[in-house]
Design a protein around this motif. Sequence first.
Motif, PDB file in Angstrom:
ATOM      1  N   TYR A  69       0.921  -1.322   0.015  1.00  0.00           N
ATOM      2  CA  TYR A  69      -0.038   0.133   0.058  1.00  0.00           C
ATOM      3  C   TYR A  69       0.917   1.151  -0.016  1.00  0.00           C
ATOM      4  N   ILE A 116      -1.551  -4.746   5.120  1.00  0.00           N
ATOM      5  CA  ILE A 116      -2.753  -4.044   5.204  1.00  0.00           C
ATOM      6  C   ILE A 116      -2.437  -2.922   6.254  1.00  0.00           C
ATOM      7  N   TYR A 144     -10.731  -3.725   2.735  1.00  0.00           N
ATOM      8  CA  TYR A 144      -9.850  -5.039   3.124  1.00  0.00           C
ATOM      9  C   TYR A 144     -10.773  -6.142   3.736  1.00  0.00           C
TER      10      TYR A 144
END
Length: 197
Positions: A51, A125, A144
């Motif tokens: 990310y 995450i 998510y």
Amino acid sequence: MLKPEKAALRKALRSRRKALGGFPRFQATRRLEDRLERLTRGLSITSVAAYCAFDGEPELDGWLKRHRGQIWLPRVLPDHRLAFHHADPKSACSRRRLPRTNRFGIIESADPRQRGLNSLDALLIPLVGFDAHGNRLGMGAGFYDRALAQRHGRRPLAIGVAFACQEVDSLPVDPWDQPLDYVVTDTGVIDARRSPD
């Protein structure tokens, strides 16, 4: 609908995450990246959905540049699902170029190459909060949770990434909340699969 305790906790933990600044944040980020590198190498993780940091999340630029495998970045689709698109680890989250950003202002990959979640080794995450049991608190949109609910067969590992100051004793959990396998912070790695009930 958001539970009041989750909304209040999310606000408090986002403030706590953003309050970590300057040199202490730099040091915490370096320690976190080192622990993440040891974990991913130890587990032979090569193909990773990562990310690009947003809203005070830990930046992974150093880890991305050192990672020896493939990097895939999430792209938010109109139906609120995530697609994972290829990214160059050395420039994946660079703001120097004119990056593609989604409606939240989060950098996404413009590369058309895409892979399904279940073909990846792991999904990194970003977290707003977490506990030692692998419960996670995200930003509240459920992207998510929806992605993790689709894991089947050869499941990619769900690895939460956060600063240690974001840990709480326990989080309220809803039926749709998807737990993590590991949490990596600046002070350690939690193997949530082995945490006591």
